[in-house]
Design an enzyme around this catalytic site. Structure first.
Site, short mmCIF file in Angstrom:
data_model
loop_
_atom_site.label_atom_id
_atom_site.label_comp_id
_atom_site.label_asym_id
_atom_site.label_seq_id
_atom_site.Cartn_x
_atom_site.Cartn_y
_atom_site.Cartn_z
N ARG A 132 -13.58 -91.38 -10.80
CA ARG A 132 -14.55 -90.27 -10.84
C ARG A 132 -14.68 -89.69 -12.25
NH1 ARG A 132 -14.08 -85.88 -6.49
NH2 ARG A 132 -16.05 -85.31 -7.46
N TYR A 146 -30.15 -81.71 -14.47
CA TYR A 146 -30.43 -80.32 -14.86
C TYR A 146 -29.14 -79.63 -15.28
CZ TYR A 146 -29.32 -79.53 -9.84
OH TYR A 146 -28.76 -79.54 -8.59
N PRO A 147 -29.25 -78.72 -16.24
CA PRO A 147 -28.07 -77.94 -16.62
C PRO A 147 -28.00 -76.65 -15.79
CG PRO A 147 -29.84 -77.57 -18.20
CD PRO A 147 -30.41 -78.46 -17.13
N ASN A 149 -25.56 -72.75 -14.95
CA ASN A 149 -24.49 -71.78 -15.19
C ASN A 149 -24.04 -71.19 -13.87
OD1 ASN A 149 -24.79 -71.93 -17.99
ND2 ASN A 149 -26.12 -70.13 -18.10
N HIS A 173 -19.58 -75.54 -0.55
CA HIS A 173 -20.44 -76.36 -1.43
C HIS A 173 -20.16 -77.86 -1.21
CE1 HIS A 173 -22.20 -77.80 -5.27
NE2 HIS A 173 -21.10 -78.52 -5.37
N GLN A 186 -23.28 -87.69 -7.27
CA GLN A 186 -23.33 -86.63 -8.29
C GLN A 186 -22.29 -86.89 -9.37
OE1 GLN A 186 -21.24 -86.36 -5.84
NE2 GLN A 186 -19.74 -84.73 -6.14
C1 VOV Z 1 -23.84 -85.08 -3.86
C2 VOV Z 1 -23.22 -84.11 -3.40
C3 VOV Z 1 -22.18 -83.19 -3.97
C4 VOV Z 1 -20.85 -83.13 -3.60
C5 VOV Z 1 -20.15 -84.00 -2.56
C6 VOV Z 1 -20.24 -82.09 -4.37
C7 VOV Z 1 -18.89 -81.70 -4.23
C8 VOV Z 1 -18.27 -80.89 -5.17
C9 VOV Z 1 -16.87 -80.54 -5.14
C10 VOV Z 1 -15.89 -80.99 -4.06
C11 VOV Z 1 -16.61 -79.76 -6.24
C12 VOV Z 1 -15.27 -79.11 -6.64
C13 VOV Z 1 -14.28 -80.07 -7.13
C14 VOV Z 1 -14.78 -80.96 -8.23
O1 VOV Z 1 -15.11 -82.11 -7.88
O2 VOV Z 1 -14.92 -80.50 -9.36
C15 VOV Z 1 -17.85 -79.64 -6.97
C16 VOV Z 1 -17.98 -78.98 -8.18
C17 VOV Z 1 -19.21 -78.67 -8.72
N1 VOV Z 1 -20.45 -78.98 -8.21
FE1 VOV Z 1 -20.82 -80.14 -6.64
N2 VOV Z 1 -21.18 -81.53 -5.21
C18 VOV Z 1 -22.37 -82.16 -4.99
C19 VOV Z 1 -23.62 -81.89 -5.57
C20 VOV Z 1 -23.78 -80.83 -6.47
C21 VOV Z 1 -25.06 -80.30 -6.89
C22 VOV Z 1 -26.41 -80.78 -6.40
C23 VOV Z 1 -24.81 -79.30 -7.78
C24 VOV Z 1 -25.84 -78.38 -8.41
C25 VOV Z 1 -25.91 -77.06 -7.65
C26 VOV Z 1 -27.25 -76.72 -7.07
O3 VOV Z 1 -27.31 -75.75 -6.28
O4 VOV Z 1 -28.26 -77.35 -7.41
C27 VOV Z 1 -23.40 -79.22 -7.97
C28 VOV Z 1 -22.77 -78.38 -8.86
C29 VOV Z 1 -21.39 -78.39 -9.03
C30 VOV Z 1 -20.72 -77.71 -10.11
C31 VOV Z 1 -21.42 -76.96 -11.22
C32 VOV Z 1 -19.37 -77.88 -9.93
C33 VOV Z 1 -18.26 -77.31 -10.81
C34 VOV Z 1 -18.05 -75.89 -10.37
C35 VOV Z 1 -16.89 -75.18 -10.97
O5 VOV Z 1 -16.94 -73.92 -10.93
O6 VOV Z 1 -15.96 -75.81 -11.47
N3 VOV Z 1 -22.79 -80.14 -7.13
N4 VOV Z 1 -18.86 -80.28 -6.27
#
Ligand code: VOV
Length: 250
Positions: A132, A146-147, A149, A173, A186
């Site tokens: 990963r 997209y970026p 915050n 999430h 992702q």
């Molecule tokens: C395809 C699907 C998908 C999946 C399974 C998923 C799962 C997860 C897990 C389990 C975790 C936490 C552990 C790690 O793995 O870091 C995260 C972390 C994160 N995510 Fe996520 N996310 C996805 C998808 C996904 C999307 C579409 C977005 C954009 C949000 C949106 O509204 O547009 C996003 C954002 C993030 C971010 C910015 C972080 C870091 C946050 C922080 O504060 O550190 N993410 N995400």
């Protein structure tokens, strides 16, 4: 002070967005265009060897809409490697037919919201985590970048929530994200201190509609609904040398 999440970092990332200078391209003669495409193809051919040696991964996509014409996404071991790649592209005979549209510098990141992380083991020895952090870009039919915050406003400040609350929110999430397993991949890249936003979100899918469904569903989840702030969205289609040449045919 709230406890900072622990993060693991992998490859550095550069999203290099370019636009085509159609005026220059159509004004060039066949010979100039052929040399430019040969040099571009030689530049792109290098990527496969880097991927085989597990030293990075690259992919390129056309961009739909007027924000850019294409993006080259690169993952590499160091910022120096990314710099060299940028310069190598700029030295090709194709580069003068492009203009710089946008770029984003970040690093593949995993945080410990969903894991204990207390085992004392080197996480890079876990093949699942290593894959990963140093992922081969999937070459899916579509990309969405997209970026974003996490908000720091008085009433809604992500960075002032305690760890337990952030874990609870990130769990929800993750649950939504997991509903798209097999449809959307992702890659989350951290960019605090590197670029203008805190994270880059890069999504890959065979069916572009899955981006809309996923991002929309997440908008209702508290992490995004309350704390998410988003930059510009870029969406595109997988390129090959053949499809790019087809696009450039005059
Ligand atoms: C395809 C699907 C998908 C999946 C399974 C998923 C799962 C997860 C897990 C389990 C975790 C936490 C552990 C790690 O793995 O870091 C995260 C972390 C994160 N995510 Fe996520 N996310 C996805 C998808 C996904 C999307 C579409 C977005 C954009 C949000 C949106 O509204 O547009 C996003 C954002 C993030 C971010 C910015 C972080 C870091 C946050 C922080 O504060 O550190 N993410 N995400």
């Amino acid at each position: 002070m709230s406890e900072a999440a622990l993060t693991l970092e992998g490859w550095y990332a550069l999203h290099d967005f370019r636009s085509l200078n159609w005026t220059a391209w159509t004004a060039a003669d066949d010979e100039e265009r052929a040399v430019a495409l040969d040099e571009l193809n030689a530049f792109i051919a290098e990527w496969a060897g880097v991927e085989e040696a597990n030293l990075g991964s690259s992919a390129w996509y056309s961009i739909v809409g007027q924000k850019a014409d294409f993006v080259m996404m690169h993952l590499r071991e160091s910022l120096e490697d990314l710099n060299k790649l940028e310069a190598a592209f700029n030295k090709t005979a194709f580069a003068p037919f492009t203009t710089k549209a946008y770029s984003y510098v970040s690093i593949v990141e995993l945080s410990n919201y969903n894991s204990g992380g207390e085992s004392g083991e080197d996480p890079m020895q876990n093949p699942h985590i290593a894959a990963r952090l140093k992922p081969v870009l999937p070459k899916a039919r579509h990309i969405c970048f997209y970026p974003m915050n996490k908000k720091r406003e008085l009433a809604d400040n992500w960075y002032m929530l305690d760890m337990a609350k952030r874990k609870e929110l990130m769990y929800s999430h993750g649950l939504i994200g997991r509903g798209y397993a097999g449809n959307v991949k992702q890659i989350i890249t951290g960019s605090v201190g590197f670029d203008d936003w805190e994270w880059g979100v890069t999504l890959f899918a065979e069916d572009a509609l899955q981006f809309k469904k996923l991002v929309y569903e997440m908008r209702f989840d508290e992490v995004s609904a309350r704390y998410g702030e988003f930059g510009s969205f870029y969406i595109g289609n997988l390129l090959t040398s053949e499809s790019f040449e087809e696009m450039l045919k005059v």
